[in-house]
Design a protein around this motif. Structure first.
Motif, PDB file in Angstrom:
ATOM      1  N   PRO A 142     -21.008   9.130  48.348  1.00 33.31           N
ATOM      2  CA  PRO A 142     -21.528  10.471  48.069  1.00 33.31           C
ATOM      3  C   PRO A 142     -23.043  10.517  48.265  1.00 33.31           C
ATOM      4  O   PRO A 142     -23.741   9.542  48.051  1.00 33.31           O
ATOM      5  N   ASP A 143     -23.528  11.676  48.696  1.00 32.47           N
ATOM      6  CA  ASP A 143     -24.973  11.863  48.825  1.00 32.47           C
ATOM      7  C   ASP A 143     -25.569  11.994  47.436  1.00 32.47           C
ATOM      8  O   ASP A 143     -25.032  12.678  46.574  1.00 32.47           O
ATOM      9  N   ARG A 144     -26.671  11.338  47.243  1.00 32.59           N
ATOM     10  CA  ARG A 144     -27.339  11.416  45.947  1.00 32.59           C
ATOM     11  C   ARG A 144     -28.587  12.279  46.099  1.00 32.59           C
ATOM     12  O   ARG A 144     -29.341  12.115  47.058  1.00 32.59           O
ATOM     13  N   ALA A 145     -28.762  13.158  45.166  1.00 33.68           N
ATOM     14  CA  ALA A 145     -29.920  14.061  45.223  1.00 33.68           C
ATOM     15  C   ALA A 145     -31.200  13.255  45.064  1.00 33.68           C
ATOM     16  O   ALA A 145     -31.315  12.396  44.209  1.00 33.68           O
ATOM     17  N   GLY A 146     -32.156  13.538  45.901  1.00 35.82           N
ATOM     18  CA  GLY A 146     -33.457  12.898  45.780  1.00 35.82           C
ATOM     19  C   GLY A 146     -33.564  11.570  46.518  1.00 35.82           C
ATOM     20  O   GLY A 146     -34.655  11.053  46.672  1.00 35.82           O
ATOM     21  N   GLU A 147     -32.451  10.971  46.944  1.00 36.18           N
ATOM     22  CA  GLU A 147     -32.511   9.700  47.662  1.00 36.18           C
ATOM     23  C   GLU A 147     -32.533   9.959  49.156  1.00 36.18           C
ATOM     24  O   GLU A 147     -31.813  10.805  49.656  1.00 36.18           O
ATOM     25  N   GLU A 148     -33.372   9.226  49.815  1.00 34.22           N
ATOM     26  CA  GLU A 148     -33.452   9.375  51.254  1.00 34.22           C
ATOM     27  C   GLU A 148     -32.453   8.418  51.894  1.00 34.22           C
ATOM     28  O   GLU A 148     -32.412   7.242  51.562  1.00 34.22           O
ATOM     29  N   ARG A 149     -31.615   8.931  52.774  1.00 34.59           N
ATOM     30  CA  ARG A 149     -30.612   8.102  53.433  1.00 34.59           C
ATOM     31  C   ARG A 149     -31.256   7.385  54.614  1.00 34.59           C
ATOM     32  O   ARG A 149     -32.105   7.955  55.305  1.00 34.59           O
ATOM     33  N   PRO A 150     -30.854   6.154  54.869  1.00 34.30           N
ATOM     34  CA  PRO A 150     -31.400   5.449  56.035  1.00 34.30           C
ATOM     35  C   PRO A 150     -30.965   6.142  57.323  1.00 34.30           C
ATOM     36  O   PRO A 150     -29.862   6.671  57.414  1.00 34.30           O
ATOM     37  N   ARG A 151     -31.866   6.138  58.278  1.00 33.85           N
ATOM     38  CA  ARG A 151     -31.581   6.807  59.539  1.00 33.85           C
ATOM     39  C   ARG A 151     -30.670   5.933  60.407  1.00 33.85           C
ATOM     40  O   ARG A 151     -30.791   4.723  60.427  1.00 33.85           O
ATOM     41  N   GLN A 152     -29.787   6.616  61.135  1.00 38.50           N
ATOM     42  CA  GLN A 152     -28.924   5.927  62.093  1.00 38.50           C
ATOM     43  C   GLN A 152     -29.736   5.628  63.343  1.00 38.50           C
ATOM     44  O   GLN A 152     -30.540   6.446  63.781  1.00 38.50           O
ATOM     45  N   ARG A 153     -29.496   4.456  63.889  1.00 39.45           N
ATOM     46  CA  ARG A 153     -30.170   4.130  65.147  1.00 39.45           C
ATOM     47  C   ARG A 153     -29.549   4.956  66.256  1.00 39.45           C
ATOM     48  O   ARG A 153     -28.334   5.069  66.353  1.00 39.45           O
ATOM     49  N   ALA A 154     -30.382   5.531  67.097  1.00 36.69           N
ATOM     50  CA  ALA A 154     -29.918   6.436  68.138  1.00 36.69           C
ATOM     51  C   ALA A 154     -29.128   5.711  69.231  1.00 36.69           C
ATOM     52  O   ALA A 154     -28.271   6.292  69.864  1.00 36.69           O
ATOM     53  N   GLU A 155     -29.405   4.419  69.457  1.00 34.94           N
ATOM     54  CA  GLU A 155     -28.763   3.734  70.575  1.00 34.94           C
ATOM     55  C   GLU A 155     -27.328   3.284  70.286  1.00 34.94           C
ATOM     56  O   GLU A 155     -26.636   2.804  71.161  1.00 34.94           O
ATOM     57  N   LYS A 156     -26.861   3.433  69.067  1.00 37.93           N
ATOM     58  CA  LYS A 156     -25.489   3.034  68.742  1.00 37.93           C
ATOM     59  C   LYS A 156     -24.508   4.008  69.383  1.00 37.93           C
ATOM     60  O   LYS A 156     -24.640   5.205  69.282  1.00 37.93           O
ATOM     61  N   LYS A 157     -23.484   3.430  70.033  1.00 41.94           N
ATOM     62  CA  LYS A 157     -22.504   4.248  70.726  1.00 41.94           C
ATOM     63  C   LYS A 157     -21.113   3.890  70.213  1.00 41.94           C
ATOM     64  O   LYS A 157     -20.909   2.887  69.574  1.00 41.94           O
ATOM     65  N   GLY A 158     -20.148   4.732  70.544  1.00 44.40           N
ATOM     66  CA  GLY A 158     -18.770   4.443  70.184  1.00 44.40           C
ATOM     67  C   GLY A 158     -18.275   5.354  69.078  1.00 44.40           C
ATOM     68  O   GLY A 158     -19.012   6.176  68.525  1.00 44.40           O
ATOM     69  N   ASN A 159     -17.032   5.207  68.764  1.00 51.13           N
ATOM     70  CA  ASN A 159     -16.378   6.032  67.764  1.00 51.13           C
ATOM     71  C   ASN A 159     -16.727   5.505  66.369  1.00 51.13           C
ATOM     72  O   ASN A 159     -16.340   4.393  66.015  1.00 51.13           O
ATOM     73  N   PRO A 160     -17.417   6.295  65.545  1.00 52.65           N
ATOM     74  CA  PRO A 160     -17.804   5.803  64.219  1.00 52.65           C
ATOM     75  C   PRO A 160     -16.620   5.659  63.262  1.00 52.65           C
ATOM     76  O   PRO A 160     -16.728   4.981  62.250  1.00 52.65           O
ATOM     77  N   LYS A 161     -15.474   6.281  63.586  1.00 54.99           N
ATOM     78  CA  LYS A 161     -14.310   6.191  62.715  1.00 54.99           C
ATOM     79  C   LYS A 161     -13.411   5.013  63.067  1.00 54.99           C
ATOM     80  O   LYS A 161     -12.478   4.717  62.352  1.00 54.99           O
ATOM     81  N   LYS A 162     -13.701   4.351  64.150  1.00 56.54           N
ATOM     82  CA  LYS A 162     -12.878   3.235  64.617  1.00 56.54           C
ATOM     83  C   LYS A 162     -13.342   1.938  63.944  1.00 56.54           C
ATOM     84  O   LYS A 162     -14.540   1.687  63.817  1.00 56.54           O
ATOM     85  N   LEU A 163     -12.393   1.131  63.507  1.00 56.15           N
ATOM     86  CA  LEU A 163     -12.728  -0.141  62.885  1.00 56.15           C
ATOM     87  C   LEU A 163     -13.340  -1.081  63.917  1.00 56.15           C
ATOM     88  O   LEU A 163     -13.057  -0.967  65.110  1.00 56.15           O
ATOM     89  N   PRO A 164     -14.153  -2.026  63.468  1.00 55.17           N
ATOM     90  CA  PRO A 164     -14.736  -2.992  64.406  1.00 55.17           C
ATOM     91  C   PRO A 164     -13.640  -3.768  65.149  1.00 55.17           C
ATOM     92  O   PRO A 164     -12.541  -3.983  64.634  1.00 55.17           O
ATOM     93  N   LYS A 165     -13.951  -4.198  66.337  1.00 57.87           N
ATOM     94  CA  LYS A 165     -12.990  -4.854  67.213  1.00 57.87           C
ATOM     95  C   LYS A 165     -12.371  -6.099  66.559  1.00 57.87           C
ATOM     96  O   LYS A 165     -11.160  -6.315  66.642  1.00 57.87           O
TER      97      LYS A 165
END
Length: 177
Positions: A142-165
């Motif tokens: 869950p998102d927490r109020a007041g906490e800054e979430r780490p940024r995703q690296r832009a160069e990551k590709k692929g399906n984020p819902k797919k489990l690692p190989k």
């Protein structure tokens, strides 16, 4: 292809909470485990070897017997079951699966190409539950109020819902058991 299943007997009994007992109680727990494994083997048809420690009270030589289609090995006096399992993993290599939660045994078996299943994970399968391991389940944070979430690296590709190989491969291999 059916893989030879090598099981650390007392490790699996430990998961069941049945290791610390007197001689008769321990023998009864071993018999119950072997009956459960025989029933499991009827459906899966994997050749099985269960290895028990005999290093404290065992015989001078390694003792082998067959019960309900399962090979049961008691290590000789002065030898741990871990050493027998490692020797068998060396012999079978990639044609076996090792059931143990002992880190030394599992690391050795992996280096020899064996598939490794944790004792708790195998116990769940033995009992009929085929839930995927906890590491493969996605948990939403869950998102927490007041906490800054780490940024995703832009160069990551692929399906984020797919489990690692590697995890998908492991789950495919587990389906055989």
């Amino acid at each position: 292809m059916l893989k030879h299943l090598i099981i650390d007997g007392y490790n699996l009994l430990g998961v069941r909470g049945r290791v610390g007992g007197e001689g008769g109680e321990l023998a009864s727990a071993r018999d119950t485990l072997l009956r459960d494994l025989a029933a499991y083997r009827q459906g899966k048809r994997h050749p099985m070897t269960v290895v028990f420690d005999g290093w404290q009270q065992g015989l001078g030589a390694e003792h082998r017997e067959h019960r309900s289609g399962i090979e049961v090995v008691y290590s000789r006096k002065g030898q741990r079951a871990d050493q027998v399992i490692q020797r068998m993993a060396e012999e079978y290599g990639g044609d076996c699966a090792v059931v143990s939660s002992d880190r030394e045994v599992t690391d050795f078996a992996r280096t020899r190409g064996a598939f490794v299943i944790g004792a708790l994970e195998f116990e769940r399968r033995l009992r009929g539950g085929t839930n995927p391991p906890a590491s493969s389940r996605r948990v939403a944070s869950p998102d927490r109020a007041g906490e800054e979430r780490p940024r995703q690296r832009a160069e990551k590709k692929g399906n984020p819902k797919k489990l690692p190989k590697a995890l998908r491969k492991r789950l495919r291999q587990l389906k055989a058991f």
